[in-house]
Design an enzyme around this catalytic site. Structure first.
Site, mmCIF file in Angstrom:
data_model
loop_
_atom_site.group_PDB
_atom_site.id
_atom_site.type_symbol
_atom_site.label_atom_id
_atom_site.label_comp_id
_atom_site.label_asym_id
_atom_site.label_seq_id
_atom_site.Cartn_x
_atom_site.Cartn_y
_atom_site.Cartn_z
ATOM 1 N N LEU A 96 0.815 -1.211 0.000
ATOM 2 C CA LEU A 96 0.000 0.000 0.000
ATOM 3 C C LEU A 96 0.845 1.254 0.000
ATOM 4 O O LEU A 96 0.363 2.338 -0.352
ATOM 5 C CB LEU A 96 -0.925 0.020 1.225
ATOM 6 C CG LEU A 96 -1.933 -1.113 1.358
ATOM 7 C CD1 LEU A 96 -2.851 -0.852 2.532
ATOM 8 C CD2 LEU A 96 -2.745 -1.284 0.073
ATOM 9 N N SER A 97 2.090 1.138 0.432
ATOM 10 C CA SER A 97 2.953 2.302 0.521
ATOM 11 C C SER A 97 4.397 1.848 0.377
ATOM 12 O O SER A 97 4.756 0.743 0.779
ATOM 13 C CB SER A 97 2.753 3.017 1.863
ATOM 14 O OG SER A 97 3.604 4.132 1.981
ATOM 15 N N SER A 98 5.227 2.722 -0.198
ATOM 16 C CA SER A 98 6.633 2.386 -0.365
ATOM 17 C C SER A 98 7.472 3.650 -0.304
ATOM 18 O O SER A 98 6.965 4.761 -0.438
ATOM 19 C CB SER A 98 6.871 1.654 -1.691
ATOM 20 O OG SER A 98 6.547 2.496 -2.776
#
Length: 336
Positions: free
Chosen positions: A99-101
Site C-alpha cells: 500500500l505504501s513504499s
C-alpha cells in the site's frame, strides 16, 4: 512497528555515513541532480535509514521484512545497507499487497530536481510514504511549514510523522484523501505526487497558484504540468519511466491499456510503445493505430508526449497540443 524514534546503534552509524555518501555518488552519476544540483547536498544531509526502521523487499516467494530491531547483528547491518540501495522499499503490506513504499532515491532526485522548487515555495506532497521525501523538501526549503504531505491512512501518516520528528523535521502531515489536496494549507507553488494518478484531480489545479507546477506519475511516466489557472494545466513528460503505487481515495482507476496481440513482437514488447498504449488507454486509439503513430513518429521518447487538462477534460498529445496527434482521454473509471 518497532524502531521509530530510536537511535541506531553506534556501530551501524559508522556504516550509515559512507553508505549514504555512496548512494549520493550513485545518484549523481545517473544525472538526476543535473537540473538542480542543490539536491545533491540535500540527499547527503538527510539520513534515509531513519525513515525506514523496517521495510519489505521482494523475494521469489513474496516479501521479506528487514528491521533495525532484528536481534541478529548481521540482519541489522543488512537492513541498514539495504536502506542505502538505490531501490524502492516496501513500507505497508496488507493482504500481500503493498500500500505504501519509499521510492527509488535516484527517481526521487530526478523528480525533485524537475519540480523546480524555489526558496519560499509552498509545496504539497501527495503520498507521504516513509516521510523521507517530505524531509528532503523541508531540508531544501529550510522553513518546514512550507511543506505539507498527505496520505489516506493513519497507518502511513503516523509512522511518517514519528520518522520526521526523529530526524528533526516538522512539515505538516495530513491524513486525508490526496485527490482532494489540502485546501486548508493552500495555495501551493508546487505539488508533487509519489503515487500513480488515474487522472489529474481538479482540486490540485484549484490549489496551485498560476505559474505553479504539478509533477506526478501518470501512465508509467512522470508528467510536469504548468498551471495556467484554476481550470487549465499543460506540460510534457520527463524522459524517465516510473512505476508507482496507485493513488487511493476518491479518484478511480484508469482504463487498462489495450492488448497489443497481433502487432509485431518488437513493438508489443517495447517499453516506449507500451507507454503510448498506457497513455492513450480510454481514448479509443486502438493498438494498430497506435503502432502506426509510433512508427511514423520515429518511436518517440516520453518527453515528446504531453497532457492538457482543462474544462474540456484531459487530452494526451504527441509533440504539439494543437497538432494532429491528440487523444481525448475518457474520465478515470470510464472507457471511451
Amino acid at each position: 512497528m518497532g524502531g521509530y524514534g530510536h537511535a541506531v546503534r553506534p556501530e551501524l552509524e559508522e556504516i550509515a555515513v559512507p553508505a549514504r555518501e555512496a548512494l549520493v555518488r550513485e545518484i549523481a552519476a545517473s544525472g538526476a541532480f543535473d537540473e538542480d544540483p542543490v539536491w545533491r547536498e540535500v540527499f547527503a544531509a538527510v539520513p534515509r535509514h531513519l525513515f525506514v526502521p523496517s521495510y519489505y523487499v521482494g523475494t521469489a516467494g513474496g516479501y521479506e521484512r528487514r528491521s533495525c530491531d532484528d536481534p541478529d547483528p548481521r540482519a541489522r547491518e543488512q537492513w541498514l545497507r539495504g536502506a542505502y540501495q538505490d531501490t524502492p522499499l516496501g513500507l505497508v503490506l496488507r493482504d500481500g499487497e503493498l500500500l505504501s513504499s519509499s521510492s527509488q532515491p535516484s527517481l526521487m532526485a530526478l523528480m525533485l530536481a524537475a519540480l523546480g522548487v524555489r526558496d519560499g515555495d509552498r509545496v504539497l506532497e501527495i503520498g507521504t510514504g516513509s516521510g523521507y521525501n517530505a524531509a528532503l523538501l523541508a531540508h531544501r526549503l529550510g522553513d518546514h511549514d512550507l511543506v505539507t504531505t498527505v496520505d489516506l491512512d493513519r497507518e502511513i501518516t503516523e509512522p511518517a510523522r514519528r520518522n520526521l520528528a526523529a530526524a528533526g523535521y516538522h512539515p505538516a502531515v495530513v491524513t486525508g484523501d490526496g485527490a482532494r489536496g489540502a485546501p486548508d494549507r493552500a495555495p501551493f507553488d508546487r505539488i508533487i505526487a509519489t503515487c500513480a494518478l488515474p487522472s489529474v484531480p481538479p482540486a490540485w489545479l484549484a490549489q496551485t497558484r498560476p505559474g505553479g507546477r504539478i509533477l506526478a506519475p501518470y501512465a508509467t511516466g512522470v508528467v510536469a504540468l504548468t498551471v495556467h489557472d484554476a481550470g487549465r494545466a499543460e506540460g510534457r513528460f520527463l524522459h524517465t519511466p516510473a512505476y508507482f503505487v496507485p493513488l487511493r481515495g476518491a479518484a478511480r482507476s484508469r482504463p487498462e491499456p489495450p492488448d497489443p496481440t497481433g502487432l509485431p513482437e518488437e513493438a508489443a514488447r517495447h517499453e516506449l510503445f507500451r507507454f503510448l498504449l498506457a497513455l492513450t488507454a480510454g481514448s479509443g486509439l486502438d493498438p494498430r493505430e497506435a503502432y502506426e503513430v509510433w512508427e511514423r513518429a520515429g518511436r518517440p521518447q516520453r518527453e515528446r508526449y504531453g497532457l492538457t487538462v482543462d474544462g474540456d477534460g484531459t487530452r494526451a498529445w504527441l509533440d504539439d497540443p494543437d497538432g494532429p496527434d491528440v487523444w481525448p482521454l475518457a474520465p478515470a473509471g470510464q472507457t471511451a
